[in-house]
Design a protein around this motif. Structure first.
Motif, PDB file in Angstrom:
ATOM      1  N   ALA A 169       0.917  -1.095  -0.065  1.00 61.00           N
ATOM      2  CA  ALA A 169      -0.119  -0.033   0.070  1.00 61.00           C
ATOM      3  C   ALA A 169       0.904   1.239  -0.085  1.00 61.00           C
ATOM      4  CB  ALA A 169      -1.059  -0.153   1.169  1.00 61.00           C
ATOM      5  N   LEU A 170       1.791   1.405   0.904  1.00 64.05           N
ATOM      6  CA  LEU A 170       2.595   2.196   1.011  1.00 64.05           C
ATOM      7  C   LEU A 170       3.489   2.429  -0.252  1.00 64.05           C
ATOM      8  CD1 LEU A 170       3.587   2.991   4.711  1.00 64.05           C
ATOM      9  CD2 LEU A 170       1.601   3.585   3.548  1.00 64.05           C
ATOM     10  N   ALA A 171       4.216   1.338  -0.579  1.00 63.88           N
ATOM     11  CA  ALA A 171       4.902   1.533  -2.015  1.00 63.88           C
ATOM     12  C   ALA A 171       4.516   2.105  -2.950  1.00 63.88           C
ATOM     13  CB  ALA A 171       5.518   0.146  -2.231  1.00 63.88           C
ATOM     14  N   CYS A 172       3.228   1.887  -3.292  1.00 61.94           N
ATOM     15  CA  CYS A 172       2.391   2.347  -4.375  1.00 61.94           C
ATOM     16  C   CYS A 172       1.946   3.833  -4.039  1.00 61.94           C
ATOM     17  CB  CYS A 172       0.925   1.542  -4.641  1.00 61.94           C
ATOM     18  SG  CYS A 172       1.470  -0.276  -5.269  1.00 61.94           S
ATOM     19  N   GLY A 173       2.250   4.248  -2.806  1.00 61.93           N
ATOM     20  CA  GLY A 173       1.802   5.770  -2.789  1.00 61.93           C
ATOM     21  C   GLY A 173       0.503   5.846  -1.964  1.00 61.93           C
ATOM     22  N   ASN A 174      -0.213   4.928  -1.448  1.00 67.41           N
ATOM     23  CA  ASN A 174      -1.415   5.109  -0.611  1.00 67.41           C
ATOM     24  C   ASN A 174      -1.086   5.772   0.956  1.00 67.41           C
ATOM     25  OD1 ASN A 174      -3.457   3.617  -2.545  1.00 67.41           O
ATOM     26  ND2 ASN A 174      -1.764   2.327  -2.503  1.00 67.41           N
ATOM     27  N   THR A 175      -2.317   5.749   1.546  1.00 66.62           N
ATOM     28  CA  THR A 175      -1.970   6.022   3.072  1.00 66.62           C
ATOM     29  C   THR A 175      -2.817   5.107   3.453  1.00 66.62           C
ATOM     30  OG1 THR A 175      -3.667   7.558   3.022  1.00 66.62           O
ATOM     31  CG2 THR A 175      -1.471   8.395   2.802  1.00 66.62           C
ATOM     32  N   VAL A 176      -2.609   4.491   4.989  1.00 65.87           N
ATOM     33  CA  VAL A 176      -3.498   3.451   5.249  1.00 65.87           C
ATOM     34  C   VAL A 176      -4.017   3.721   6.834  1.00 65.87           C
ATOM     35  CG1 VAL A 176      -2.316   1.617   4.248  1.00 65.87           C
ATOM     36  CG2 VAL A 176      -1.385   2.338   6.533  1.00 65.87           C
ATOM     37  N   VAL A 177      -4.997   3.345   7.121  1.00 65.37           N
ATOM     38  CA  VAL A 177      -5.558   3.047   8.515  1.00 65.37           C
ATOM     39  C   VAL A 177      -5.635   1.564   8.942  1.00 65.37           C
ATOM     40  CG1 VAL A 177      -7.367   3.772  10.222  1.00 65.37           C
ATOM     41  CG2 VAL A 177      -6.982   5.310   8.198  1.00 65.37           C
ATOM     42  N   VAL A 178      -4.811   1.010  10.039  1.00 66.11           N
ATOM     43  CA  VAL A 178      -4.850  -0.326  10.248  1.00 66.11           C
ATOM     44  C   VAL A 178      -5.634  -0.428  11.317  1.00 66.11           C
ATOM     45  CG1 VAL A 178      -3.301  -2.170  10.950  1.00 66.11           C
ATOM     46  CG2 VAL A 178      -2.263  -0.710   9.100  1.00 66.11           C
ATOM     47  N   LYS A 179      -6.396  -1.549  11.311  1.00 63.98           N
ATOM     48  CA  LYS A 179      -7.012  -1.892  12.457  1.00 63.98           C
ATOM     49  C   LYS A 179      -6.584  -3.608  12.703  1.00 63.98           C
ATOM     50  CE  LYS A 179     -10.095  -4.144  14.216  1.00 63.98           C
ATOM     51  NZ  LYS A 179     -10.046  -5.253  15.060  1.00 63.98           N
ATOM     52  N   PRO A 180      -5.652  -3.539  13.965  1.00 67.21           N
ATOM     53  CA  PRO A 180      -4.978  -4.839  13.982  1.00 67.21           C
ATOM     54  C   PRO A 180      -6.048  -5.913  14.818  1.00 67.21           C
ATOM     55  CG  PRO A 180      -3.959  -2.917  15.235  1.00 67.21           C
ATOM     56  CD  PRO A 180      -5.014  -2.441  14.500  1.00 67.21           C
ATOM     57  N   SER A 181      -5.869  -6.918  15.060  1.00 66.65           N
ATOM     58  CA  SER A 181      -6.809  -7.675  15.976  1.00 66.65           C
ATOM     59  C   SER A 181      -6.760  -7.318  17.197  1.00 66.65           C
ATOM     60  CB  SER A 181      -6.192  -9.104  15.764  1.00 66.65           C
ATOM     61  OG  SER A 181      -7.167  -9.904  16.778  1.00 66.65           O
ATOM     62  N   GLU A 182      -7.927  -7.368  17.841  1.00 68.90           N
ATOM     63  CA  GLU A 182      -7.874  -6.948  19.398  1.00 68.90           C
ATOM     64  C   GLU A 182      -7.189  -7.713  20.253  1.00 68.90           C
ATOM     65  OE1 GLU A 182     -10.121  -7.924  17.142  1.00 68.90           O
ATOM     66  OE2 GLU A 182     -11.809  -9.101  18.097  1.00 68.90           O
ATOM     67  N   GLU A 183      -6.555  -8.985  19.664  1.00 74.42           N
ATOM     68  CA  GLU A 183      -5.982 -10.000  20.454  1.00 74.42           C
ATOM     69  C   GLU A 183      -4.414  -9.523  20.274  1.00 74.42           C
ATOM     70  OE1 GLU A 183      -7.445 -12.162  22.206  1.00 74.42           O
ATOM     71  OE2 GLU A 183      -9.297 -12.678  20.891  1.00 74.42           O
ATOM     72  N   THR A 184      -4.159  -8.775  19.386  1.00 77.82           N
ATOM     73  CA  THR A 184      -2.618  -8.608  18.984  1.00 77.82           C
ATOM     74  C   THR A 184      -2.250  -7.042  18.673  1.00 77.82           C
ATOM     75  OG1 THR A 184      -2.970  -9.569  16.765  1.00 77.82           O
ATOM     76  CG2 THR A 184      -2.178 -11.031  18.514  1.00 77.82           C
ATOM     77  N   PRO A 185      -2.675  -6.379  19.546  1.00 74.77           N
ATOM     78  CA  PRO A 185      -2.431  -4.723  19.041  1.00 74.77           C
ATOM     79  C   PRO A 185      -0.846  -4.337  19.141  1.00 74.77           C
ATOM     80  CG  PRO A 185      -3.136  -4.965  21.443  1.00 74.77           C
ATOM     81  CD  PRO A 185      -3.187  -6.442  20.935  1.00 74.77           C
ATOM     82  N   ARG A 186      -0.161  -4.987  19.661  1.00 74.26           N
ATOM     83  CA  ARG A 186       1.355  -4.442  20.228  1.00 74.26           C
ATOM     84  C   ARG A 186       2.168  -4.101  19.048  1.00 74.26           C
ATOM     85  NH1 ARG A 186       2.610  -4.699  25.477  1.00 74.26           N
ATOM     86  NH2 ARG A 186       1.018  -5.654  27.063  1.00 74.26           N
ATOM     87  N   THR A 187       2.221  -5.029  17.925  1.00 79.62           N
ATOM     88  CA  THR A 187       3.364  -4.714  17.234  1.00 79.62           C
ATOM     89  C   THR A 187       2.859  -3.671  16.173  1.00 79.62           C
ATOM     90  OG1 THR A 187       2.729  -6.815  15.969  1.00 79.62           O
ATOM     91  CG2 THR A 187       5.013  -6.987  17.226  1.00 79.62           C
ATOM     92  N   ALA A 188       1.826  -3.465  15.814  1.00 75.58           N
ATOM     93  CA  ALA A 188       1.185  -2.551  14.941  1.00 75.58           C
ATOM     94  C   ALA A 188       1.426  -1.188  15.428  1.00 75.58           C
ATOM     95  CB  ALA A 188      -0.240  -2.697  14.857  1.00 75.58           C
ATOM     96  N   ALA A 189       1.168  -0.934  16.785  1.00 79.57           N
ATOM     97  CA  ALA A 189       1.496   0.217  17.712  1.00 79.57           C
ATOM     98  C   ALA A 189       3.033   0.524  17.598  1.00 79.57           C
ATOM     99  CB  ALA A 189       0.811   0.134  19.041  1.00 79.57           C
ATOM    100  N   LEU A 190       3.734  -0.327  17.801  1.00 74.31           N
ATOM    101  CA  LEU A 190       5.394  -0.376  17.808  1.00 74.31           C
ATOM    102  C   LEU A 190       5.684   0.015  16.331  1.00 74.31           C
ATOM    103  CD1 LEU A 190       7.345  -0.610  19.931  1.00 74.31           C
ATOM    104  CD2 LEU A 190       7.579  -3.046  19.112  1.00 74.31           C
ATOM    105  N   LEU A 191       5.280  -0.229  15.300  1.00 79.60           N
ATOM    106  CA  LEU A 191       5.414   0.078  13.953  1.00 79.60           C
ATOM    107  C   LEU A 191       5.242   1.659  13.912  1.00 79.60           C
ATOM    108  CD1 LEU A 191       6.827  -1.004  11.347  1.00 79.60           C
ATOM    109  CD2 LEU A 191       4.160  -1.262  10.714  1.00 79.60           C
ATOM    110  N   GLY A 192       4.129   2.326  14.636  1.00 81.28           N
ATOM    111  CA  GLY A 192       4.085   3.730  14.648  1.00 81.28           C
ATOM    112  C   GLY A 192       5.287   4.419  15.147  1.00 81.28           C
ATOM    113  N   GLU A 193       6.097   3.849  16.277  1.00 81.87           N
ATOM    114  CA  GLU A 193       7.362   4.681  16.539  1.00 81.87           C
ATOM    115  C   GLU A 193       8.292   4.454  15.518  1.00 81.87           C
ATOM    116  OE1 GLU A 193       8.640   3.092  20.335  1.00 81.87           O
ATOM    117  OE2 GLU A 193       6.868   3.208  21.286  1.00 81.87           O
ATOM    118  N   VAL A 194       8.266   3.664  14.651  1.00 86.07           N
ATOM    119  CA  VAL A 194       9.332   3.370  13.806  1.00 86.07           C
ATOM    120  C   VAL A 194       9.019   4.292  12.585  1.00 86.07           C
ATOM    121  CG1 VAL A 194      10.229   1.591  12.085  1.00 86.07           C
ATOM    122  CG2 VAL A 194       9.826   0.818  14.401  1.00 86.07           C
TER     123      VAL A 194
END
Ligand code: NAD
Length: 487
Positions: A169-194
């Protein structure tokens, strides 16, 4: 770095709370290890608006070369923070570190590089045509981003399956809104810091946490300013998302459930077939969409095959992520444990022969409260049994004998899903014929889960709509326009 206690939404480059909080539990003990900010309508709206603004702003006007440079920096920074990603993923899922450190995190990072390479290198088509006035015209394809993409993710390979969509999505120039699973929110949030660290502009990558109905999932998929939806998860959820996408005629890409068959011919390399089938049934505690839950084995080697599978399953060490000998972790949640155990009961009630497993392992101390189940193998059920028809998504499989190629093709294809298959044979011609006749998106011969990320990935029948991977991802993440010029 200690694990974060509060996991926040990531909107327009900032970490923000939501309308409510929900618990984050770790499946090894089922203990609460943090709380997650649930995004309400207001937060989802803010995330979508930030993504729209970023499209019009610096991201939209950035050169491809600069975008590619940023995506490559993302890979480097995830790799720098490898241990933090690993710890976050293992805390959320309970999966063995040995697995997450060679699959989830490195492949999760690699997705950004693979798709950066694709957009850098893939040309578009060109046609020269004669016109009725004796002159000519030229046509060329021109790709533009599809816009704001809503990315809805499952819990089984959280980072890997999320970046599998966010990368292209990003490589093609889009922007994203990600909804991670309620069971596994951690790495998606950590990626925000990155994202912030490497300088991805604000609003390009947003994360909203929450559940499906009447929560972030529904608010995102029904949001009128989201241009396209890409989803990985259960088929029934995919149907709901497809209905939501119908409003506004928005494109969807759906990667959904499976009930994959392995077909083992008597002329196979026996040890390789056992090793591959054990992995495909039990890795990640059976929570892999491509995993095998139906095994068909040619009659002359049936008994030997069942005995070797039993020995392999019983040799698996069930344990915690940090133990390097752990071969299998827990299921994702108590809810999922109850679902899998209900299928173990259904199999027993239907008269299955329980070759091994069928219950909950005896775990010591705090682990008693975790979401553990035994790896389980059944034989002896008819083809219309529920555990042969329905996706269980646990560490279990039914093994049935067959005699002929025609018979096994008919049985293996008699299912509403059509994601993947693994065929084990040393007969080259048969391997091709069976692979071509299987009604699936991915057919492996003498292997399983061998993935070249440039190849098309997706399911047929009720396992999915569309293909992602390599250039195929461009079909979904870009709008292809034809420019026709009269000369
Ligand atoms: P799920 O469908 O329960 O949830 C997936 C995501 O959808 C979650 O983020 C969830 O919150 C969200 N969601 C649920 N209801 C929603 C709604 N009404 N509106 C919007 N969003 C909603 O799936 P899961 O249990 O997280 O994952 C397991 C499933 O995923 C299995 O069926 C598995 O086969 C499938 N899967 C498929 C692939 C593939 O590539 N085909 C890969 C991995 C997993």
């Amino acid at each position: 770095m200690p694990l974060q206690k509060d996991i926040l939404n990531f909107i327009n480059g900032e970490f923000v709370a939501g309308s409510k909080w929900f618990e984050n539990r770790t499946p090894t003990t089922n203990a609460v290890i943090g709380r997650v900010a649930e995004a309400g309508k207001a937060e989802v709206d803010a995330a979508v608006n930030a993504a729209r603004a970023a499209l019009k702003g610096p991201w939209g006007s950035m050169t491809l070369a600069k975008r590619v440079e940023l995506l490559e920096a993302l890979v480097a920074e995830i790799t720098n923070r490898f241990d933090e990603f690993l710890e976050a993923e293992c805390a959320d899922t309970g999966k063995p570190r040995s697995l997450a450190s060679h699959i989830d995190i490195p492949r999760g990072a690699a997705n950004f590089k693979v798709f950066a390479d694709v957009v850098k290198n893939v040309p578009t088509e060109f046609f020269d045509m004669a016109t009725p006035d004796g002159k000519s015209a030229i046509n060329y394809g021109y790709r533009t981003p599809v816009g704001v993409v809503g990315v809805i993710c499952p819990w089984n390979l959280p980072l890997l399956l999320m970046t599998w969509k966010v990368g292209p999505a990003l490589a093609c120039g889009n922007t994203v809104v990600v909804k991670p699973s309620e069971e596994t929110p951690r790495t998606a949030a950590l990626l925000g810091e990155v994202m912030n660290k490497v300088g991805i502009p604000k609003g390009v990558y947003n994360v909203v946490h929450g559940f499906g109905p009447d929560s972030a999932g529904e608010f995102l998929t029904t949001h009128p300013k989201v241009d396209a939806l890409t989803f990985t998860g259960e088929t029934r959820t995919g149907e709901i998302i497809m209905k939501a996408a119908a409003t506004g005629s928005r494109p969807v890409s759906l990667e959904m459930g499976g009930k994959n068959a392995a077909i083992v011919f008597e002329d196979c390399d026996f040890d390789a077939a056992i090793e591959g089938t054990l992995r495909s049934a039990f890795v990640n505690c059976g929570q892999v969409c491509l995993g095998t839950e139906r095994v068909y084995v040619q009659r002359p080697i049936f008994d030997k095959f069942v005995a070797a599978m039993k020995a392999g399953a019983e040799a698996l060490k069930i344990g915690v992520p940090e133990d390097k000998d752990t071969g299998m972790g827990p299921l994702i949640s108590k809810e999922h444990q109850n679902k899998v155990l209900s299928y173990y009961k259904i199999a027993k009630d239907a008269g299955a022969t329980i070759v091994t497993g069928g219950g909950v392992p005896d775990m010591p101390g705090d682990l008693k409260d975790g979401c553990w189940v035994q790896p389980t193998i059944w034989t002896g059920l008819p083809e219309d049994a529920r555990v042969i028809k329905e996706e269980i998504f646990g560490p279990c499989c039914h093994i049935a004998p067959f005699d002929t190629e025609e018979e096994v093709l008919e049985k293996a294809n008699a299912n509403e899903y059509g994601l993947a298959t693994a065929i084990w044979t040393t007969n080259l011609s048969r391997a091709h014929c069976v692979a071509q006749k299987m009604e699936v998106g991915i057919a492996w011969v003498n292997s399983w889960f061998l993935r070249d990320l440039r190849t098309p990935f997706g399911g047929s029948k009720q396992s999915g709509i569309g293909r992602e991977g390599g250039v195929h991802s461009l079909e979904f993440y870009t709008e292809l326009k034809n420019v026709c010029i009269k000369l």
